[in-house]
Write an enzyme that holds these catalytic residues in place. Structure first.
Site, short mmCIF file in Angstrom:
data_model
loop_
_atom_site.label_atom_id
_atom_site.label_comp_id
_atom_site.label_asym_id
_atom_site.label_seq_id
_atom_site.Cartn_x
_atom_site.Cartn_y
_atom_site.Cartn_z
N HIS A 300 0.85 -1.19 0.00
CA HIS A 300 0.00 0.00 0.00
C HIS A 300 0.89 1.24 0.00
CE1 HIS A 300 -3.20 2.81 1.03
NE2 HIS A 300 -4.02 1.86 0.63
N ASP A 357 -7.91 -5.26 -0.17
CA ASP A 357 -8.35 -6.19 -1.22
C ASP A 357 -8.00 -7.63 -0.93
OD1 ASP A 357 -7.52 -3.53 -3.35
OD2 ASP A 357 -9.55 -4.30 -2.99
C1 SDX Z 1 -6.16 -0.13 -3.14
O1 SDX Z 1 -4.34 4.40 -2.33
C2 SDX Z 1 -5.28 3.80 -1.72
O2 SDX Z 1 -5.70 4.18 -0.63
C3 SDX Z 1 -5.85 2.58 -2.43
C4 SDX Z 1 -6.89 1.77 -1.66
C5 SDX Z 1 -8.16 2.56 -1.44
O3 SDX Z 1 -8.87 2.25 -0.48
O4 SDX Z 1 -8.50 3.42 -2.30
O5 SDX Z 1 -6.35 1.40 -0.41
C6 SDX Z 1 -7.29 0.52 -2.43
O6 SDX Z 1 -5.95 0.15 -4.29
C7 SDX Z 1 -5.28 -1.09 -2.40
C8 SDX Z 1 -4.08 -1.60 -3.26
C9 SDX Z 1 -4.56 -2.74 -4.15
N1 SDX Z 1 -3.50 -3.12 -5.10
C10 SDX Z 1 -2.83 -4.28 -4.95
O7 SDX Z 1 -2.99 -5.07 -4.03
C11 SDX Z 1 -1.85 -4.57 -6.09
C12 SDX Z 1 -0.54 -5.10 -5.53
N2 SDX Z 1 0.12 -4.00 -4.83
C13 SDX Z 1 1.11 -3.21 -5.54
O8 SDX Z 1 0.88 -3.09 -6.90
C14 SDX Z 1 1.56 -1.97 -4.77
O9 SDX Z 1 1.85 -2.37 -3.50
C15 SDX Z 1 0.63 -0.77 -4.69
C16 SDX Z 1 0.15 -0.36 -6.03
C17 SDX Z 1 -0.52 -1.05 -3.81
C18 SDX Z 1 1.45 0.38 -4.08
O10 SDX Z 1 2.40 0.72 -5.01
P1 SDX Z 1 3.59 1.74 -4.65
O11 SDX Z 1 3.28 2.50 -3.40
O12 SDX Z 1 3.91 2.49 -5.89
O13 SDX Z 1 4.77 0.79 -4.24
P2 SDX Z 1 5.82 0.21 -5.26
O14 SDX Z 1 5.12 -0.44 -6.42
O15 SDX Z 1 6.82 1.26 -5.53
O16 SDX Z 1 6.48 -0.98 -4.40
C19 SDX Z 1 7.58 -0.76 -3.53
C20 SDX Z 1 8.40 -2.03 -3.62
C21 SDX Z 1 8.83 -2.39 -5.03
O17 SDX Z 1 9.98 -3.19 -4.92
P3 SDX Z 1 11.49 -2.44 -5.09
O18 SDX Z 1 11.43 -1.77 -6.44
O19 SDX Z 1 11.56 -1.48 -3.91
O20 SDX Z 1 12.44 -3.59 -5.01
O21 SDX Z 1 7.60 -3.17 -3.18
C22 SDX Z 1 7.41 -4.08 -4.28
C23 SDX Z 1 7.72 -3.29 -5.54
O22 SDX Z 1 8.16 -4.17 -6.56
N3 SDX Z 1 5.99 -4.47 -4.23
C24 SDX Z 1 5.56 -5.71 -4.35
C25 SDX Z 1 4.16 -5.63 -4.18
N4 SDX Z 1 3.81 -4.36 -3.96
C26 SDX Z 1 4.95 -3.64 -4.00
N5 SDX Z 1 6.21 -6.88 -4.59
C27 SDX Z 1 5.42 -7.99 -4.65
N6 SDX Z 1 4.05 -7.98 -4.47
C28 SDX Z 1 3.41 -6.82 -4.25
N7 SDX Z 1 2.09 -6.81 -4.09
#
Ligand code: SDX
Length: 422
Positions: A300, A357
């Site tokens: 998140h 989610d």
């Molecule tokens: C919602 O914003 C809100 O409030 C949203 C929400 C709402 O109520 O409106 O809470 C609802 O959208 C919840 C999120 C649902 N999405 C997912 O579950 C999809 C999986 N999650 C990711 O795509 C990600 O965690 C996000 C999109 C939720 C957040 O993305 P960020 O803040 O841009 O974080 P990032 O992608 O930069 O990740 C940081 C690191 C990265 O690794 P490094 O480059 O540092 O090595 O964490 C890794 C990412 O690759 N990472 C994950 C991961 N999520 C982040 N690795 C594996 N699995 C994951 N799910």
């Protein structure tokens, strides 16, 4: 309070503002005019787009409050209409206000019969999110808004009609006749009845099911400046009408990184289940960047310890499945995934925890909501939050259109070359 920016030979004082929960921000409103510089923050991870009094989140402490009320208290005690009213009008309604609000939403639940015909045009396998986004946009052709009174009425119309549009979209995919809203039913009863009743057999209302839906709707109702809410604000800032602004929010929510994640979580858990429940293999894939695989429902932008909604939903999914006498192998896999991830440095170092989610789909499944309707359910819950944020933006004195800047990295000026010389 002020921040000092040293830039070349300039020293600029920038105002620091503090919110009601002691959050602080450097006000850069005058930055470009005074320094000819802008800031750059792809994804807006460090950028505040507005001041808002609707929802407060503390990502470090896992705090979520709607208009100051902790999500845990609202989840335990409120009805969804009470939360809708709280978010949109800023206070919990008294008995008379709630009665009038429920009455207005009940008597605006039907859609114009001409709109019903639109459903005939969609393909049978149309994704309900695509149907919902276009049908909500179409409401603007039936209910144009030109006065503040129009807007107030359209807020009620949208709160009342979106559940009808959502249920009709589902009926379309089932090839079943639509079921009209019933005025004696609650919000949740009406939606479930429109979803699952058929002309030859009434839907039996189960209070355990309607209460689980109430909880899901409340937990999704608002979440400050997330992607879809920021989209609603962006579109609303051009003074576009309510329906088209919310339609844009539905579109943004559909993405798998946002609201579309709940559908992807169940698809992921189903795949792991079909693969012999080998969740360790998928945890390893999630840690391997080259796999392109993410643990959907994890991570998140704001919550860096736990998502309070996920905590509530994890407990609720256990309770609901026990009450219904249902066992879902996907719940066990979800719990195993959470356990292993919370001990794995890859996830711990990146502060990746289950988000809203991760468990919501388990409950939707127990309510017999089909997977392709999960993000529609998220939109139904988020609707009052989108509306509240849109109204806050529109009622802001001197509200300006949102128009970010950029840093240009393309070609420098060059002369046109006639095709004969290329
Ligand atoms: C919602 O914003 C809100 O409030 C949203 C929400 C709402 O109520 O409106 O809470 C609802 O959208 C919840 C999120 C649902 N999405 C997912 O579950 C999809 C999986 N999650 C990711 O795509 C990600 O965690 C996000 C999109 C939720 C957040 O993305 P960020 O803040 O841009 O974080 P990032 O992608 O930069 O990740 C940081 C690191 C990265 O690794 P490094 O480059 O540092 O090595 O964490 C890794 C990412 O690759 N990472 C994950 C991961 N999520 C982040 N690795 C594996 N699995 C994951 N799910």
């Amino acid at each position: 309070m002020a921040a000092k920016l040293i830039l070349d030979d300039q020293s600029i004082d920038l105002n620091v503002i503090e919110g009601s929960e002691q959050e602080r921000a450097i006000d850069i409103t005058a930055l470009r005019n005074t320094t000819k510089h802008i800031t750059l923050d792809p994804g807006y991870g460090n950028t505040g787009s507005c001041k808002s009094s609707i929802t407060f989140i503390d990502g470090e402490k896992g705090i979520l409050r709607y208009r100051g009320y902790p999500i845990e208290e609202l989840a335990d005690n409120a009805t969804f209409p009470e939360v809708m009213y709280l978010l949109i009008y800023g206070k919990l309604p008294n008995k008379e206000e709630l009665g009038n609000f429920n009455h207005d939403m009940t008597y605006h639940s039907m859609i114009h019969e001409d709109m019903k015909r639109f459903f005939d045009g969609y393909p049978r396998d149309a994704h309900p999110m695509g149907v919902l986004a276009s049908m909500v946009a179409a409401l603007s052709t039936f209910y144009p808004e030109n006065t503040p009174e129009d807007v107030d009425k359209n807020v009620i119309r949208l709160l009342a009609k979106m559940k009808t549009l959502a249920a009709f979209a589902y009926k379309k995919t089932m090839g079943q006749p639509v079921i009209y809203p019933q005025n004696h039913m609650t919000f949740e009863e009406n939606f479930l009845n429109m979803m699952f009743a058929v002309p030859c057999e009434p839907y039996v209302i189960d209070p355990v099911i309607t209460d689980a839906l109430r909880l899901l709707l409340i937990l999704h109702a608002d979440h400050e400046q997330n992607c879809s809410t920021s989209t609603v604000r962006m579109v609303g800032s051009s003074q576009a009408n309510l329906f088209i602004s919310i339609s844009a929010g539905i579109a943004a929510l559909w993405g798998p990184l946002h609201g579309g994640a709940n559908q992807r979580v169940i698809e992921m858990l189903t795949k792991i289940d079909a693969d012999g429940g080998n969740f360790k293999k998928y945890v390893a894939m999630a840690k391997d960047k080259s796999s392109g695989f993410k643990l959907m429902g994890f991570g998140h932008r704001v919550y860096k310890n736990f998502d309070p909604r996920a905590k509530i939903l994890k407990a609720a999914s256990d309770k609901l499945l026990n009450k219904l006498g249902v066992s879902d192998p996907l719940l066990q896999i979800a719990k195993e995934l959470e356990d292993i991830a919370l001990k794995d440095s890859f996830f711990v170092d990146r502060k990746l925890y289950p988000n809203v989610d991760f468990y919501s789909g388990i409950i939707y499944r127990a309510l017999n909501i089909p997977t392709r309707m999960f993000t529609v359910m998220f939109a139904l819950g988020r609707l009052p939050g989108w509306i509240a944020q849109w109204m806050e933006l529109r009622n802001e004195p001197g509200g300006r259109i949102s128009r970010p800047r950029q840093v240009y990295t393309g070609e420098n000026v060059r002369k046109f070359v006639p095709i004969a010389e290329r």
